[in-house]
Design a protein around this motif. Sequence first.
Motif, PDB file in Angstrom:
ATOM      1  N   PHE A  15       0.817  -1.208   0.000  1.00  0.00           N
ATOM      2  CA  PHE A  15       0.000   0.000   0.000  1.00  0.00           C
ATOM      3  C   PHE A  15       0.853   1.261   0.000  1.00  0.00           C
ATOM      4  O   PHE A  15       0.482   2.274  -0.574  1.00  0.00           O
ATOM      5  N   TYR A  16       1.992   1.179   0.687  1.00  0.00           N
ATOM      6  CA  TYR A  16       2.871   2.350   0.839  1.00  0.00           C
ATOM      7  C   TYR A  16       4.310   1.956   0.528  1.00  0.00           C
ATOM      8  O   TYR A  16       5.110   1.755   1.429  1.00  0.00           O
ATOM      9  N   PRO A  17       4.682   1.866  -0.739  1.00  0.00           N
ATOM     10  CA  PRO A  17       6.036   1.427  -1.091  1.00  0.00           C
ATOM     11  C   PRO A  17       7.129   2.299  -0.496  1.00  0.00           C
ATOM     12  O   PRO A  17       8.225   1.835  -0.229  1.00  0.00           O
ATOM     13  N   SER A  18       6.852   3.559  -0.240  1.00  0.00           N
ATOM     14  CA  SER A  18       7.891   4.451   0.280  1.00  0.00           C
ATOM     15  C   SER A  18       8.263   4.134   1.718  1.00  0.00           C
ATOM     16  O   SER A  18       9.261   4.637   2.219  1.00  0.00           O
ATOM     17  N   CYS A  19       7.491   3.292   2.412  1.00  0.00           N
ATOM     18  CA  CYS A  19       7.817   2.997   3.810  1.00  0.00           C
ATOM     19  C   CYS A  19       9.101   2.187   3.922  1.00  0.00           C
ATOM     20  O   CYS A  19       9.639   2.033   5.008  1.00  0.00           O
ATOM     21  N   LEU A  20       9.628   1.688   2.817  1.00  0.00           N
ATOM     22  CA  LEU A  20      10.860   0.922   2.855  1.00  0.00           C
ATOM     23  C   LEU A  20      12.081   1.793   3.114  1.00  0.00           C
ATOM     24  O   LEU A  20      13.127   1.302   3.491  1.00  0.00           O
ATOM     25  N   TYR A  21      11.962   3.074   2.892  1.00  0.00           N
ATOM     26  CA  TYR A  21      13.115   3.955   3.003  1.00  0.00           C
ATOM     27  C   TYR A  21      12.849   5.066   4.003  1.00  0.00           C
ATOM     28  O   TYR A  21      11.856   5.768   3.898  1.00  0.00           O
ATOM     29  N   SER A  22      13.754   5.206   4.943  1.00  0.00           N
ATOM     30  CA  SER A  22      13.631   6.289   5.905  1.00  0.00           C
ATOM     31  C   SER A  22      14.002   7.597   5.225  1.00  0.00           C
ATOM     32  O   SER A  22      14.929   7.635   4.413  1.00  0.00           O
ATOM     33  N   PRO A  23      13.323   8.683   5.536  1.00  0.00           N
ATOM     34  CA  PRO A  23      13.686   9.971   4.946  1.00  0.00           C
ATOM     35  C   PRO A  23      14.953  10.551   5.561  1.00  0.00           C
ATOM     36  O   PRO A  23      15.467  11.549   5.086  1.00  0.00           O
ATOM     37  N   PHE A  24      15.494   9.906   6.605  1.00  0.00           N
ATOM     38  CA  PHE A  24      16.656  10.429   7.305  1.00  0.00           C
ATOM     39  C   PHE A  24      17.931   9.709   6.881  1.00  0.00           C
ATOM     40  O   PHE A  24      17.949   8.494   6.749  1.00  0.00           O
ATOM     41  N   ARG A  25      19.009  10.469   6.716  1.00  0.00           N
ATOM     42  CA  ARG A  25      20.316   9.900   6.422  1.00  0.00           C
ATOM     43  C   ARG A  25      20.807   9.180   7.672  1.00  0.00           C
ATOM     44  O   ARG A  25      20.633   9.653   8.794  1.00  0.00           O
ATOM     45  N   HIS A  26      21.430   8.040   7.485  1.00  0.00           N
ATOM     46  CA  HIS A  26      21.935   7.232   8.594  1.00  0.00           C
ATOM     47  C   HIS A  26      22.844   8.073   9.497  1.00  0.00           C
ATOM     48  O   HIS A  26      23.776   8.719   9.028  1.00  0.00           O
ATOM     49  N   GLY A  27      22.538   8.090  10.794  1.00  0.00           N
ATOM     50  CA  GLY A  27      23.357   8.787  11.772  1.00  0.00           C
ATOM     51  C   GLY A  27      23.125  10.281  11.883  1.00  0.00           C
ATOM     52  O   GLY A  27      23.754  10.949  12.693  1.00  0.00           O
ATOM     53  N   ILE A  28      22.218  10.823  11.086  1.00  0.00           N
ATOM     54  CA  ILE A  28      22.008  12.273  11.085  1.00  0.00           C
ATOM     55  C   ILE A  28      21.483  12.793  12.425  1.00  0.00           C
ATOM     56  O   ILE A  28      21.692  13.950  12.774  1.00  0.00           O
ATOM     57  N   LEU A  29      20.845  11.934  13.201  1.00  0.00           N
ATOM     58  CA  LEU A  29      20.279  12.365  14.483  1.00  0.00           C
ATOM     59  C   LEU A  29      21.039  11.820  15.691  1.00  0.00           C
ATOM     60  O   LEU A  29      20.517  11.828  16.808  1.00  0.00           O
ATOM     61  N   ASN A  30      22.270  11.374  15.483  1.00  0.00           N
ATOM     62  CA  ASN A  30      23.075  10.877  16.602  1.00  0.00           C
ATOM     63  C   ASN A  30      23.161  11.939  17.694  1.00  0.00           C
ATOM     64  O   ASN A  30      23.451  13.099  17.417  1.00  0.00           O
ATOM     65  N   GLY A  31      22.886  11.529  18.929  1.00  0.00           N
ATOM     66  CA  GLY A  31      22.973  12.432  20.061  1.00  0.00           C
ATOM     67  C   GLY A  31      21.746  13.291  20.306  1.00  0.00           C
ATOM     68  O   GLY A  31      21.664  13.978  21.314  1.00  0.00           O
ATOM     69  N   LYS A  32      20.789  13.263  19.408  1.00  0.00           N
ATOM     70  CA  LYS A  32      19.555  14.033  19.592  1.00  0.00           C
ATOM     71  C   LYS A  32      18.544  13.189  20.360  1.00  0.00           C
ATOM     72  O   LYS A  32      18.513  11.968  20.251  1.00  0.00           O
ATOM     73  N   VAL A  33      17.702  13.859  21.123  1.00  0.00           N
ATOM     74  CA  VAL A  33      16.652  13.182  21.891  1.00  0.00           C
ATOM     75  C   VAL A  33      15.304  13.590  21.324  1.00  0.00           C
ATOM     76  O   VAL A  33      15.021  14.784  21.180  1.00  0.00           O
ATOM     77  N   ALA A  34      14.494  12.601  20.988  1.00  0.00           N
ATOM     78  CA  ALA A  34      13.181  12.856  20.396  1.00  0.00           C
ATOM     79  C   ALA A  34      12.081  12.269  21.265  1.00  0.00           C
ATOM     80  O   ALA A  34      12.177  11.136  21.718  1.00  0.00           O
ATOM     81  N   LEU A  35      11.039  13.041  21.476  1.00  0.00           N
ATOM     82  CA  LEU A  35       9.832  12.562  22.154  1.00  0.00           C
ATOM     83  C   LEU A  35       8.771  12.324  21.089  1.00  0.00           C
ATOM     84  O   LEU A  35       8.493  13.206  20.280  1.00  0.00           O
TER      85      LEU A  35
END
Length: 134
Positions: A15-35
Amino acid sequence: MREEFAIRCRRAQRFYPSCLYSPFRHGILNGKVALVTGGASGIGLGIARSLASAGAIVVIASRKLATDRVAQQLSESSDGTVYAIQLNVRYPDAYADLFDRIEKLAGAPCNLLANCAAGNFAAPPRTLTTVDFG
């Protein structure tokens, strides 16, 4: 990592072929905290998975008690660390010290917020109260 993500999305990919790929580059959020509120299921779970796969420390907040299990599964299938807290955003007292709790849990202040806690209302917006949100 992309293989694991693809396996988890197998049912949705037709249904959603794009779900296979994350929009984020690997490691781009290292050290960030997300809620991620509502992060134990649905869209919130998908967002939490993407953030963790990008290296973020993710705190998923949910009303559900099964949130710990979901956090463990996300931690095991991504490069990020995922914590869980039980929280009902409909009640302001429940999140009075939320960001202090997150900083203590994750070891750093919260940098990102994805609000995926939601409800459905069959009412005009002007009649909604703060308790209706979440």
